[in-house]
Design a protein around this motif. Structure first.
Motif, PDB file in Angstrom:
ATOM      1  N   ALA A 137      56.236 -23.794 -30.580  1.00 28.96           N
ATOM      2  CA  ALA A 137      54.902 -23.563 -29.573  1.00 28.96           C
ATOM      3  C   ALA A 137      53.693 -23.421 -30.002  1.00 28.96           C
ATOM      4  O   ALA A 137      52.677 -23.509 -29.230  1.00 28.96           O
ATOM      5  CB  ALA A 137      55.510 -22.095 -29.043  1.00 28.96           C
ATOM      6  N   HIS A 138      53.578 -23.262 -31.239  1.00 30.13           N
ATOM      7  CA  HIS A 138      52.043 -22.888 -31.562  1.00 30.13           C
ATOM      8  C   HIS A 138      51.334 -24.341 -31.836  1.00 30.13           C
ATOM      9  O   HIS A 138      50.119 -24.448 -31.731  1.00 30.13           O
ATOM     10  CB  HIS A 138      52.038 -22.371 -33.307  1.00 30.13           C
ATOM     11  N   LEU A 139      52.142 -25.545 -31.654  1.00 33.02           N
ATOM     12  CA  LEU A 139      51.306 -26.815 -31.345  1.00 33.02           C
ATOM     13  C   LEU A 139      50.483 -26.972 -30.212  1.00 33.02           C
ATOM     14  O   LEU A 139      49.820 -27.919 -30.164  1.00 33.02           O
ATOM     15  CB  LEU A 139      52.440 -27.894 -31.773  1.00 33.02           C
ATOM     16  N   VAL A 140      50.748 -26.224 -29.202  1.00 32.80           N
ATOM     17  CA  VAL A 140      50.070 -26.427 -27.877  1.00 32.80           C
ATOM     18  C   VAL A 140      49.266 -25.216 -27.616  1.00 32.80           C
ATOM     19  O   VAL A 140      49.780 -23.947 -27.847  1.00 32.80           O
ATOM     20  CB  VAL A 140      51.120 -26.363 -26.734  1.00 32.80           C
ATOM     21  N   PRO A 141      48.058 -25.225 -27.808  1.00 29.79           N
ATOM     22  CA  PRO A 141      47.337 -24.155 -27.324  1.00 29.79           C
ATOM     23  C   PRO A 141      47.581 -23.521 -26.145  1.00 29.79           C
ATOM     24  O   PRO A 141      47.869 -23.994 -24.936  1.00 29.79           O
ATOM     25  CB  PRO A 141      45.816 -24.869 -27.260  1.00 29.79           C
ATOM     26  N   GLY A 142      47.839 -22.250 -25.933  1.00 26.67           N
ATOM     27  CA  GLY A 142      47.900 -21.300 -24.867  1.00 26.67           C
ATOM     28  C   GLY A 142      49.577 -21.357 -24.085  1.00 26.67           C
ATOM     29  O   GLY A 142      49.613 -21.341 -23.388  1.00 26.67           O
ATOM     30  N   PHE A 143      50.431 -21.780 -25.419  1.00 32.01           N
ATOM     31  CA  PHE A 143      51.444 -22.070 -24.731  1.00 32.01           C
ATOM     32  C   PHE A 143      52.449 -20.875 -24.076  1.00 32.01           C
ATOM     33  O   PHE A 143      52.663 -20.922 -22.834  1.00 32.01           O
ATOM     34  CB  PHE A 143      52.629 -22.524 -25.915  1.00 32.01           C
ATOM     35  N   ALA A 144      52.215 -19.596 -24.616  1.00 35.54           N
ATOM     36  CA  ALA A 144      52.679 -18.552 -24.318  1.00 35.54           C
ATOM     37  C   ALA A 144      52.203 -18.199 -22.617  1.00 35.54           C
ATOM     38  O   ALA A 144      52.936 -17.885 -21.743  1.00 35.54           O
ATOM     39  CB  ALA A 144      52.737 -17.337 -25.026  1.00 35.54           C
ATOM     40  N   ALA A 145      51.115 -18.419 -22.568  1.00 41.60           N
ATOM     41  CA  ALA A 145      50.238 -18.201 -21.320  1.00 41.60           C
ATOM     42  C   ALA A 145      50.690 -19.036 -20.129  1.00 41.60           C
ATOM     43  O   ALA A 145      50.783 -18.793 -19.142  1.00 41.60           O
ATOM     44  CB  ALA A 145      48.790 -18.162 -21.578  1.00 41.60           C
ATOM     45  N   ILE A 146      50.987 -20.401 -20.532  1.00 40.38           N
ATOM     46  CA  ILE A 146      51.481 -21.438 -19.707  1.00 40.38           C
ATOM     47  C   ILE A 146      52.721 -21.305 -19.188  1.00 40.38           C
ATOM     48  O   ILE A 146      52.663 -21.320 -18.007  1.00 40.38           O
ATOM     49  CB  ILE A 146      51.240 -22.854 -20.452  1.00 40.38           C
ATOM     50  N   LYS A 147      53.742 -20.909 -20.157  1.00 38.45           N
ATOM     51  CA  LYS A 147      54.852 -20.624 -19.785  1.00 38.45           C
ATOM     52  C   LYS A 147      54.962 -19.478 -18.736  1.00 38.45           C
ATOM     53  O   LYS A 147      55.607 -19.380 -17.840  1.00 38.45           O
ATOM     54  CB  LYS A 147      55.765 -20.587 -20.933  1.00 38.45           C
ATOM     55  N   ALA A 148      54.199 -18.179 -19.164  1.00 39.17           N
ATOM     56  CA  ALA A 148      54.367 -17.122 -18.115  1.00 39.17           C
ATOM     57  C   ALA A 148      53.552 -17.300 -17.030  1.00 39.17           C
ATOM     58  O   ALA A 148      54.078 -16.836 -15.866  1.00 39.17           O
ATOM     59  CB  ALA A 148      53.402 -16.085 -18.964  1.00 39.17           C
ATOM     60  N   ALA A 149      52.704 -18.498 -16.862  1.00 37.21           N
ATOM     61  CA  ALA A 149      52.007 -18.708 -15.557  1.00 37.21           C
ATOM     62  C   ALA A 149      53.164 -19.430 -14.575  1.00 37.21           C
ATOM     63  O   ALA A 149      53.176 -19.252 -13.450  1.00 37.21           O
ATOM     64  CB  ALA A 149      50.846 -19.525 -15.822  1.00 37.21           C
ATOM     65  N   ALA A 150      53.840 -20.469 -15.348  1.00 34.95           N
ATOM     66  CA  ALA A 150      54.761 -21.106 -14.519  1.00 34.95           C
ATOM     67  C   ALA A 150      55.883 -20.432 -13.815  1.00 34.95           C
ATOM     68  O   ALA A 150      56.193 -20.270 -12.728  1.00 34.95           O
ATOM     69  CB  ALA A 150      55.493 -22.153 -15.343  1.00 34.95           C
ATOM     70  N   LEU A 151      56.308 -19.302 -14.734  1.00 36.60           N
ATOM     71  CA  LEU A 151      57.558 -18.491 -14.355  1.00 36.60           C
ATOM     72  C   LEU A 151      56.893 -17.468 -13.138  1.00 36.60           C
ATOM     73  O   LEU A 151      57.458 -17.158 -12.331  1.00 36.60           O
ATOM     74  CB  LEU A 151      58.004 -17.776 -15.504  1.00 36.60           C
ATOM     75  N   GLU A 152      55.811 -16.960 -13.464  1.00 39.08           N
ATOM     76  CA  GLU A 152      55.130 -16.283 -12.416  1.00 39.08           C
ATOM     77  C   GLU A 152      54.953 -16.726 -10.972  1.00 39.08           C
ATOM     78  O   GLU A 152      54.940 -16.039 -10.205  1.00 39.08           O
ATOM     79  CB  GLU A 152      53.912 -15.484 -12.785  1.00 39.08           C
ATOM     80  N   ALA A 153      54.499 -18.052 -11.259  1.00 40.24           N
ATOM     81  CA  ALA A 153      54.560 -18.977  -9.882  1.00 40.24           C
ATOM     82  C   ALA A 153      55.909 -19.290  -9.378  1.00 40.24           C
ATOM     83  O   ALA A 153      55.876 -19.896  -8.232  1.00 40.24           O
ATOM     84  CB  ALA A 153      53.740 -20.149 -10.237  1.00 40.24           C
ATOM     85  N   GLY A 154      56.796 -18.895  -9.834  1.00 38.40           N
ATOM     86  CA  GLY A 154      58.302 -19.289  -9.024  1.00 38.40           C
ATOM     87  C   GLY A 154      59.225 -20.257  -9.864  1.00 38.40           C
ATOM     88  O   GLY A 154      60.145 -20.452  -9.308  1.00 38.40           O
ATOM     89  N   ALA A 155      58.750 -20.815 -11.244  1.00 37.40           N
ATOM     90  CA  ALA A 155      59.646 -21.498 -11.821  1.00 37.40           C
ATOM     91  C   ALA A 155      61.013 -20.925 -12.060  1.00 37.40           C
ATOM     92  O   ALA A 155      61.007 -19.935 -12.696  1.00 37.40           O
ATOM     93  CB  ALA A 155      58.859 -22.129 -13.008  1.00 37.40           C
ATOM     94  N   LEU A 156      62.022 -21.998 -12.251  1.00 43.96           N
ATOM     95  CA  LEU A 156      63.256 -21.363 -12.603  1.00 43.96           C
ATOM     96  C   LEU A 156      63.151 -21.352 -14.350  1.00 43.96           C
ATOM     97  O   LEU A 156      63.986 -20.285 -14.926  1.00 43.96           O
ATOM     98  CB  LEU A 156      64.262 -22.307 -12.264  1.00 43.96           C
ATOM     99  N   GLY A 157      62.513 -22.230 -15.123  1.00 43.29           N
ATOM    100  CA  GLY A 157      62.434 -22.067 -16.453  1.00 43.29           C
ATOM    101  C   GLY A 157      61.316 -23.020 -16.884  1.00 43.29           C
ATOM    102  O   GLY A 157      60.933 -23.922 -16.043  1.00 43.29           O
ATOM    103  N   CYS A 158      60.696 -22.784 -17.991  1.00 44.71           N
ATOM    104  CA  CYS A 158      59.706 -23.574 -18.525  1.00 44.71           C
ATOM    105  C   CYS A 158      59.799 -23.759 -20.158  1.00 44.71           C
ATOM    106  O   CYS A 158      60.252 -22.511 -20.971  1.00 44.71           O
ATOM    107  CB  CYS A 158      58.274 -22.967 -18.188  1.00 44.71           C
ATOM    108  N   SER A 159      59.815 -24.806 -20.741  1.00 44.26           N
ATOM    109  CA  SER A 159      59.653 -25.023 -22.069  1.00 44.26           C
ATOM    110  C   SER A 159      58.990 -26.252 -22.472  1.00 44.26           C
ATOM    111  O   SER A 159      58.433 -27.054 -21.803  1.00 44.26           O
ATOM    112  CB  SER A 159      61.079 -25.033 -22.716  1.00 44.26           C
ATOM    113  N   LEU A 160      58.921 -26.605 -23.888  1.00 43.44           N
ATOM    114  CA  LEU A 160      58.537 -27.723 -24.171  1.00 43.44           C
ATOM    115  C   LEU A 160      59.276 -28.991 -23.887  1.00 43.44           C
ATOM    116  O   LEU A 160      60.522 -28.796 -24.047  1.00 43.44           O
ATOM    117  CB  LEU A 160      58.199 -27.739 -25.976  1.00 43.44           C
ATOM    118  N   SER A 161      58.922 -30.130 -23.506  1.00 43.10           N
ATOM    119  CA  SER A 161      59.446 -31.253 -23.598  1.00 43.10           C
ATOM    120  C   SER A 161      59.613 -31.886 -24.810  1.00 43.10           C
ATOM    121  O   SER A 161      58.537 -32.389 -25.133  1.00 43.10           O
ATOM    122  CB  SER A 161      58.902 -32.212 -22.490  1.00 43.10           C
TER     123      SER A 161
END
Length: 238
Positions: free
Chosen positions: A162-186
């Motif tokens: 996760a640390h390889l992507v700047p702001g990963f935790a915030a990106i994941k949280a934003a996706a889930l808050e917007a209604g995504a079923l799940g979010c992770s690294l591809s």
């Protein structure tokens, strides 16, 4: 004695960036074998095409595995139970399921990302991962989207990468808050995917991911939103 060498020269134009975590080398391998098979009148079976695509994947990235080439070839969700011999399981795609994919314009080298995981995994993490995989398969077969959401948790690769992507935790949280079923690294990253119940929900999740990444980094990012594909590689024009 006169000897001749015959072969096929291919030029591939694709919109999949290298070292993006979205199966670039696998897509190239599948495109090559499907194109050659079309040129020759389709003599090869799908199992043979898979074997050839896996050989191309090995030449491109140094390892032989069906994880990326199989869904590129067949479409949909694929469970790769074994690489040698190839043993693949086709999984159903729930109606309406869509994906948002955010690709930060940066590179993550696959080999280096694999080294971060190492050769040993904690038993507690492994058992949680196995449980999630089993639940995910069940969710796909029953179209149980709440179960699918609960199962989209990576306890092995994501915590190490996760640390390889700047702001990963915030990106994941934003996706889930917007209604995504799940979010992770591809794959190895840096791309990040989110699954959603509809194309509209995927667009909302993707936009939220893009805004969160822009707040964490000055690097540009591309966003793709589409239904989960049910068709694999095929001839679209001649």
């Amino acid at each position: 004695r006169l000897e001749t060498t015959r072969g096929v020269a291919l030029t591939i134009h694709k919109g999949i960036p290298l070292t993006s975590g979205i199966g670039s080398s696998g897509a190239s391998a599948v495109a090559a074998v499907v194109a050659a098979n079309e040129l020759l009148g389709r003599p090869a079976s799908m199992p043979l095409l898979l074997e050839c695509a896996m050989a191309g994947e090995q030449a491109g990235c140094g390892s032989i595995h069906p994880d990326n080439v199989t869904p590129s070839l067949h479409g949909g969700f694929i469970l790769a139970r074994s690489a040698q011999p190839p043993d693949i399981v086709h999984l159903p795609v729930p109606a309406g399921l869509a994906c948002a994919l955010l690709h930060p314009r940066m590179s993550v080298e696959t080999g280096a990302a694999r080294q971060l995981i190492g050769d040993q995994v904690a038993l507690s993490a492994a058992t949680r991962q196995w449980a999630n995989v089993g639940a995910l398969v069940s969710a796909l077969y029953t179209s149980d989207l709440p179960l699918l959401s609960r199962s989209l948790v990576d306890t092995i690769a994501e915590p190490k990468r996760a640390h390889l992507v700047p702001g990963f935790a915030a990106i994941k949280a934003a996706a889930l808050e917007a209604g995504a079923l799940g979010c992770s690294l591809s794959g190895s990253g840096p791309s990040i995917f989110a699954l959603a119940t509809s194309l509209e929900a995927a667009r909302a999740a993707g936009a939220a991911m893009q805004r969160a990444f822009a707040s964490a980094s000055t690097v540009g990012a591309d966003l793709w939103v589409c239904p989960v594909g049910r068709q694999g590689a095929r001839l679209v024009s001649a």
